[in-house]
Design a protein around this motif. Structure first.
Motif, PDB file in Angstrom:
ATOM      1  N   ALA A   1      66.000  -8.903   9.417  1.00 33.59           N
ATOM      2  CA  ALA A   1      64.695  -8.978   8.744  1.00 33.59           C
ATOM      3  C   ALA A   1      64.770  -8.300   7.371  1.00 33.59           C
ATOM      4  CB  ALA A   1      63.620  -8.317   9.607  1.00 33.59           C
ATOM      5  N   ILE A   2      65.425  -7.149   7.302  1.00 27.78           N
ATOM      6  CA  ILE A   2      65.523  -6.427   6.024  1.00 27.78           C
ATOM      7  C   ILE A   2      66.360  -7.223   5.024  1.00 27.78           C
ATOM      8  CG2 ILE A   2      66.518  -4.359   4.930  1.00 27.78           C
ATOM      9  CD1 ILE A   2      65.561  -2.741   7.335  1.00 27.78           C
ATOM     10  N   ARG A   3      67.445  -7.813   5.514  1.00 34.71           N
ATOM     11  CA  ARG A   3      68.302  -8.654   4.664  1.00 34.71           C
ATOM     12  C   ARG A   3      67.488  -9.807   4.089  1.00 34.71           C
ATOM     13  NH1 ARG A   3      74.021  -8.345   7.179  1.00 34.71           N
ATOM     14  NH2 ARG A   3      72.929  -9.091   9.010  1.00 34.71           N
TER      15      ARG A   3
ATOM     16  N   ALA B   1      57.500 -13.646   1.337  1.00 34.94           N
ATOM     17  CA  ALA B   1      58.205 -12.657   2.170  1.00 34.94           C
ATOM     18  C   ALA B   1      57.897 -12.898   3.646  1.00 34.94           C
ATOM     19  CB  ALA B   1      57.813 -11.247   1.754  1.00 34.94           C
ATOM     20  N   LEU B   2      56.608 -13.148   3.962  1.00 38.41           N
ATOM     21  CA  LEU B   2      56.218 -13.349   5.366  1.00 38.41           C
ATOM     22  C   LEU B   2      56.735 -14.681   5.892  1.00 38.41           C
ATOM     23  CD1 LEU B   2      52.604 -11.867   5.264  1.00 38.41           C
ATOM     24  CD2 LEU B   2      54.647 -10.842   6.286  1.00 38.41           C
TER      25      LEU B   2
ATOM     26  N   GLY C   1      59.814 -15.674   8.977  1.00 31.89           N
ATOM     27  CA  GLY C   1      59.490 -16.536  10.110  1.00 31.89           C
ATOM     28  C   GLY C   1      58.095 -16.393  10.685  1.00 31.89           C
ATOM     29  N   ILE C   2      57.127 -15.892   9.906  1.00 35.09           N
ATOM     30  CA  ILE C   2      55.741 -15.845  10.369  1.00 35.09           C
ATOM     31  C   ILE C   2      55.115 -17.207  10.058  1.00 35.09           C
ATOM     32  CG2 ILE C   2      53.542 -14.620  10.232  1.00 35.09           C
ATOM     33  CD1 ILE C   2      55.777 -12.747  10.903  1.00 35.09           C
ATOM     34  N   PRO C   3      54.731 -17.958  11.088  1.00 35.81           N
ATOM     35  CA  PRO C   3      54.275 -19.318  10.805  1.00 35.81           C
ATOM     36  C   PRO C   3      52.841 -19.385  10.264  1.00 35.81           C
ATOM     37  CG  PRO C   3      54.302 -18.931  13.166  1.00 35.81           C
ATOM     38  CD  PRO C   3      54.784 -17.667  12.518  1.00 35.81           C
TER      39      PRO C   3
ATOM     40  N   VAL D   1      60.753 -13.986  18.216  1.00 35.55           N
ATOM     41  CA  VAL D   1      62.008 -13.271  18.030  1.00 35.55           C
ATOM     42  C   VAL D   1      62.938 -13.585  19.188  1.00 35.55           C
ATOM     43  CG1 VAL D   1      63.062 -10.988  17.900  1.00 35.55           C
ATOM     44  CG2 VAL D   1      60.808 -11.383  16.904  1.00 35.55           C
ATOM     45  N   THR D   2      64.160 -14.002  18.897  1.00 34.39           N
ATOM     46  CA  THR D   2      65.167 -14.087  19.928  1.00 34.39           C
ATOM     47  C   THR D   2      66.121 -12.935  19.702  1.00 34.39           C
ATOM     48  OG1 THR D   2      64.995 -16.472  19.683  1.00 34.39           O
ATOM     49  CG2 THR D   2      66.776 -15.646  21.074  1.00 34.39           C
ATOM     50  N   LEU D   3      66.049 -11.934  20.586  1.00 28.91           N
ATOM     51  CA  LEU D   3      66.917 -10.772  20.418  1.00 28.91           C
ATOM     52  C   LEU D   3      68.331 -11.127  20.858  1.00 28.91           C
ATOM     53  CD1 LEU D   3      64.672  -7.810  21.603  1.00 28.91           C
ATOM     54  CD2 LEU D   3      65.252  -8.463  19.269  1.00 28.91           C
TER      55      LEU D   3
END
Lengths: 434, 434
Positions: free
Chosen positions: A24-26, A147-148, A152-154, A331-333
């Motif tokens: 996410a930071i990348r 950014a959002l 991946g925030i739909p 999120v897929t961890l």
């Protein structure tokens, strides 16, 4: 023996969480840099006075402060805004203005721990300093959007309003001297409801004035409709309203007006903000509150320099956003980012396994070598725990013939490859199918 | 007014440095993950006892320790090894073994500041825990090689030796009870020279024993030659020497034996190490000391758990390495990563500029929009300060005709593009030529 415990309000980050956070930071960094924002960093420890000023407020009690070895009063940073102000005052002559920076890192506050609140947490700030123009207000808005989307925030809406428009309205009601108290009440609209806001306002203003304020902050509709309504309520032309209108025009031209909501009840408590203010709510989880907030401020570094530094910025609540994404199943961890495990058939081949692994890594295939000769089911079970999709088997015969057996660990199907190029090709095909 | 100063031994990181550091960290992370190593994180603040144990040694005085709001004795981490040991003790049952982790982050030590030494600095650690086998010793060595190559170090040698081999030799001399003192003297060979080492050794052992030890640590030649020499000195077969020999075989098979030096004088002072030890020296700047060091340890987390956790790991001195790379001219510092500046011809077009910028960013071109209508030479000068190679001009006529003027700011040549796809193509061509 010492118990391996962590402090209350602190936590370890296991690989699953850390892989997600790092990605996410990348991702955010890439978006910020694509807009021309640059990263900076400041020390975690600073002079206490630099971080807290000479006074002592509510925040102070939460700050980790102590005396260092040299007897200096020091403190750990509790946000990324104050150090940024100090940074700008120290370096303004070395930096081209307007200066666009981002900063993603940890801060510390010893506040009471509640559900989902930690004493060590991430902030992600981005700001444009040295320009007071709607073009910068819009760039921050546009960057919030990208950014959002980028992580991946739909579905979300950015709510905005303008402190100046509200203040001008309070002025027409001749109650602008009470603006701090009124703002504080109005900010609670979502939480306490319309009637309670009215009741509390009447502690300061007349019934009719309270009605007017409620009408103002309740204006609803499309961005253009709300602006029109505010024009009516304020009685015509108003400079800050024009600026808000210009912001909406830019959003229309750039194609993001559908995610904008002009919401005059947004005030963002802090005195700090002087112009446009933003909050962002997830369509599918509005109850968690704003995940990205900010606004325009009049003077960033007045505590440290006489140089006037107007700015506009926003901040993503990374921990809250991550929790929301997990709750929404976005999120897929993953417990590793390995594509392929080279099984260990005999430890004498370790050098050769690593040589082969190097070839695969160069082609972008993350390749782990299993380091000891265990039974194959044990090696497969290790791969499964680490969510590695492929295993490579190279027995004695295969070494001599130069061929490979590739095993798809999801469906247990097997493939044979006669050389390294066809092995790489096969890996890519299987990974794409997954 | 408060002076915007930072604490002694601390520093801000300006965009030039931070862009370089972020890219180095990204690069290292990619290499670690390509080997199957996973990131973890631990709190910056821990219980003082967890970090320092119950005793109080030399390190303790340098640690930032204090009482928190709840009266707990806490400390800031001073390395990434102790928190990792605590982490493994706490989570060993949740993690597949062997566990391969990396951790790149800041640590703090209040030591006296010297040239190039700071009180806040980065560590970059990578370890394999839960396996005692030469295959893991080799994987760390191979990863050291790839990590350093990956961030652009052209020429270096990894020096290694084995604590067990040296101890076995001391045993044949019947002086193994003095091994701590002897190791400490031997470790200074590069600094104080052969004669002084001999002199100091004679304070503990006989003249003949001192000669033997000096012969042992001075063995030189190819890896195979040194191993042969050590075999002679030690009088034949020795288990740890066999293991060292196996490590060399793996390196030969994997093709990195040319950067290996078996150097029996490397002991890495700390009692902590029990097996192979590594140090890395830059061919062109050996004087700065080792830039990547580590080794095998017998039991990582014995302070916190009875579970035996053997491991092997290494650590890159990121600050030292960065300083060396700057000195060797291997670093080109950039003040932004922007490819293209869209000049502002009129602020009314800001929305349209950003829409166009979005299209370019999607194609991987980092695109900044200039936010106010200034004279073009001022906008070009901003671009130069930020090292932006290209500027895009779109005047009134060009908006209506849909064409673009692209300016190469290095050689001031201009190009015209008739549409967005040909603009993107032209940008890529010019950037490739730079």
């Amino acid at each position: 023996m010492i118990e391996p415990k962590v402090l209350k309000g602190f936590r370890d980050s296991l690989p699953e969480q850390e892989i997600f956070r790092a990605s996410a930071i990348r991702n955010l960094s890439t978006t910020f840099e694509s807009f021309g924002f640059v990263p900076i960093d400041t020390p975690v420890l600073e002079y206490r006075e630099v971080l807290l000023g000479k006074g002592g407020g509510e925040t102070d009690k939460q700050v980790y402060a102590f005396k260092d070895h040299g007897g200096r009063d020091v403190a750990m940073r509790f946000d990324l805004t104050v150090p940024f102000a100090r940074f700008m005052a120290a370096h303004v002559n070395e930096l081209p203005l307007p200066f666009k920076r981002y900063h993603i890192d940890k801060v510390w506050r010893g506040e009471n721990t509640q559900k989902g609140r930690y004493r060590e947490f991430y902030q992600c700030d981005f700001d444009i300093v040295g320009i007071d123009h709607v073009s910068a207000d819009f760039e921050i808005l546009f960057l919030m959007y990208h950014a959002l989307k980028g992580i991946g925030i739909p579905a979300f809406h950015i709510h905005l309003s303008h402190r100046g428009v509200f203040n001008a309205y309070l002025n027409t009601l001749s109650v602008s001297s009470l603006s701090t108290e009124i703002l504080r009440i109005v900010d609670k609209l979502q939480k306490i409801g319309r009637d309670e806001v009215h009741h509390q306002l009447c502690g300061y203003v007349s019934d009719q004035q309270a009605e007017g304020i409620l009408q103002f902050i309740s204006a609803e509709g499309s961005a253009r409709e709300v602006i029109e309504a505010l024009k009516q309520i304020c009685g015509g032309y108003q400079e800050d309203l024009e600026r808000l209108e210009q912001l909406v025009s830019f959003a229309e031209e750039a194609g993001i007006d559908d995610i904008l909501t002009i919401n005059p009840s947004i005030t963002r408590g802090l005195d700090y903000y002087t112009g446009v203010v933003y909050e962002t709510f997830l369509d599918d989880l509005p109850g968690i509150g704003s995940v990205c907030s900010g606004g325009r401020y009049n003077d960033l570094a007045s505590l440290y320099t006489k140089q006037h530094l107007p700015g506009v910025g926003s901040s993503i609540g990374l921990d809250r956003l991550t929790a929301a994404m997990e709750e929404l199943g976005l999120v897929t961890l993953r417990s590793s980012s390995v594509d392929l495990l080279i099984c260990c058939m005999d430890e004498k081949y370790i050098g050769a396994y690593q040589r082969l692994a190097s070839k695969l890594r160069r082609e972008g295939l993350n390749t782990e070598v299993y380091l000891s000769k265990r039974k194959l089911p044990q090696q497969f079970s290790y791969a499964e725990k680490r969510m590695i999709p492929l295993a490579l088997l190279i027995g004695e015969d295969e070494w001599s013939s130069g061929s490979f057996t590739l095993k798809d660990l999801q469906n247990r199907s097997q493939y044979t490859a006669q050389d390294v190029p066809s092995l790489i090709k096969r890996c890519r095909t299987v990974l794409k199918e997954h």
